[in-house]
Design a protein around this motif. Structure first.
Motif, short mmCIF file in Angstrom:
data_model
loop_
_atom_site.label_atom_id
_atom_site.label_comp_id
_atom_site.label_asym_id
_atom_site.label_seq_id
_atom_site.Cartn_x
_atom_site.Cartn_y
_atom_site.Cartn_z
N MET A 1 0.78 -1.13 0.12
CA MET A 1 -0.02 -0.09 0.10
C MET A 1 1.02 1.26 0.06
SD MET A 1 -3.44 0.61 1.57
CE MET A 1 -4.24 2.16 1.31
N THR A 2 0.33 2.30 -0.85
CA THR A 2 1.32 3.55 -0.75
C THR A 2 1.05 4.28 0.54
OG1 THR A 2 0.79 3.55 -3.16
CG2 THR A 2 1.61 5.51 -2.22
N THR A 3 2.32 4.84 0.96
CA THR A 3 1.98 5.62 1.99
C THR A 3 1.52 7.04 1.74
OG1 THR A 3 4.22 6.67 2.00
CG2 THR A 3 4.08 4.46 3.25
N GLU A 4 1.16 7.57 2.65
CA GLU A 4 0.29 8.93 2.63
C GLU A 4 1.41 10.19 1.75
OE1 GLU A 4 -2.83 11.62 1.95
OE2 GLU A 4 -2.81 9.48 2.39
N ARG A 5 2.60 9.99 2.42
CA ARG A 5 3.86 10.70 2.05
C ARG A 5 4.12 10.45 0.49
NH1 ARG A 5 10.01 11.13 4.43
NH2 ARG A 5 10.52 12.79 3.14
N ASP A 6 4.28 9.18 0.27
CA ASP A 6 4.79 8.55 -1.29
C ASP A 6 3.37 9.02 -1.96
OD1 ASP A 6 6.98 7.55 -0.13
OD2 ASP A 6 6.07 5.42 -0.23
N ALA A 7 2.40 9.11 -1.70
CA ALA A 7 1.30 9.34 -2.68
C ALA A 7 1.29 11.15 -2.82
CB ALA A 7 -0.09 9.01 -1.93
N HIS A 8 1.63 11.61 -1.87
CA HIS A 8 1.75 13.28 -2.07
C HIS A 8 2.81 13.55 -2.98
CE1 HIS A 8 -1.49 14.98 0.32
NE2 HIS A 8 -1.23 14.13 1.27
N GLU A 9 4.05 13.04 -2.66
CA GLU A 9 5.13 13.16 -3.44
C GLU A 9 4.94 12.76 -5.19
OE1 GLU A 9 8.67 11.33 -1.95
OE2 GLU A 9 8.45 12.49 0.03
N ARG A 10 4.25 11.62 -5.28
CA ARG A 10 3.99 10.99 -6.61
C ARG A 10 2.89 12.28 -7.14
NH1 ARG A 10 4.39 8.58 -11.01
NH2 ARG A 10 2.54 7.20 -11.99
N ARG A 11 1.89 12.42 -6.44
CA ARG A 11 0.96 13.23 -7.09
C ARG A 11 1.58 14.83 -7.49
NH1 ARG A 11 -3.29 15.46 -3.20
NH2 ARG A 11 -1.48 16.46 -2.42
N ASP A 12 2.30 15.32 -6.65
CA ASP A 12 3.01 16.63 -6.99
C ASP A 12 3.96 16.48 -8.09
OD1 ASP A 12 1.74 17.67 -4.63
OD2 ASP A 12 3.58 17.54 -3.41
N THR A 13 4.81 15.41 -8.17
CA THR A 13 5.54 15.18 -9.55
C THR A 13 4.74 15.03 -10.67
OG1 THR A 13 7.31 13.84 -7.96
CG2 THR A 13 7.36 13.68 -10.37
N LEU A 14 3.67 14.53 -10.58
CA LEU A 14 2.93 14.40 -11.83
C LEU A 14 2.29 15.73 -12.02
CD1 LEU A 14 1.06 10.94 -11.01
CD2 LEU A 14 2.64 11.49 -12.91
N LEU A 15 1.70 16.45 -11.18
CA LEU A 15 1.06 17.57 -11.19
C LEU A 15 2.16 18.49 -11.89
CD1 LEU A 15 -0.97 18.03 -8.03
CD2 LEU A 15 -1.90 18.03 -10.51
N ALA A 16 3.21 18.76 -11.48
CA ALA A 16 4.64 19.45 -12.11
C ALA A 16 4.95 19.10 -13.47
CB ALA A 16 5.81 19.44 -11.20
N ALA A 17 4.48 18.07 -13.83
CA ALA A 17 4.67 17.49 -15.10
C ALA A 17 3.52 17.76 -16.16
CB ALA A 17 5.16 15.96 -15.15
#
Length: 154
Positions: A1-17
């Motif tokens: 399961m994805t941790t909340e921190r990992d999910a936020h980091e991945r989301r922020d990376t995708l949004l920046a892209a």
């Protein structure tokens, strides 16, 4: 399961892209079918035209929504998430309490907003998950990237 921190980091990376936020998922069948997502930074309703499957590149109708409709969509989505968290089933309408009654009122309020106008655009979509949880308190665990205009509805 994805941790909340990992999910936020991945989301922020995708949004920046350049990926965009999906605020609400109203229906899902082999991928998102209807809901509300940003298109060029502004909330729009979306509706999948290609119901045979949701491979990347499926075509969607897109039309702008209002701030009030978005808030109401999020309220209803939060109710849905609470029902899922409580056991995965929507309540029986015959025994439903005040929250279900509010859900029904919202459904009626939003029906006009959810009908695609003749001016709706058609674009292709790609989807990217940022969390293993499909339903999160701040919306679905995936983002969208819209392609160029994809012709007409037919």
């Amino acid at each position: 399961m994805t941790t909340e921190r990992d999910a936020h980091e991945r989301r922020d990376t995708l949004l920046a892209a350049g990926w965009e936020r999906v605020h609400v998922e109203n229906s899902y069948y082999d991928g998102p079918v209807t809901g509300v997502a940003d298109v060029e930074g502004r909330p729009h309703h979306f509706e999948r035209l290609d119901l045979g499957g949701a491979e990347d590149g499926s075509r969607f109708l897109l039309w702008p929504t209002t701030d009030h409709a978005l808030r109401t969509e999020k309220e209803q989505f939060a109710m849905f998430q609470r029902w899922i968290a409580a056991g995965g089933a929507l309540p029986d309408p015959a025994s439903a309490g005040p929250e279900h009654q509010r859900y029904v009122v919202i459904e009626r309020m939003l029906s006009a907003h959810r009908d695609a106008p003749d001016t709706a655009r058609v674009r292709r979509a790609e989807w990217a998950s940022f969390d293993s949880a499909q339903y999160r308190p701040d919306g679905p665990g995936y983002l969208v990237r819209w392609g160029a205009d994809a012709g007409s509805r037919s």
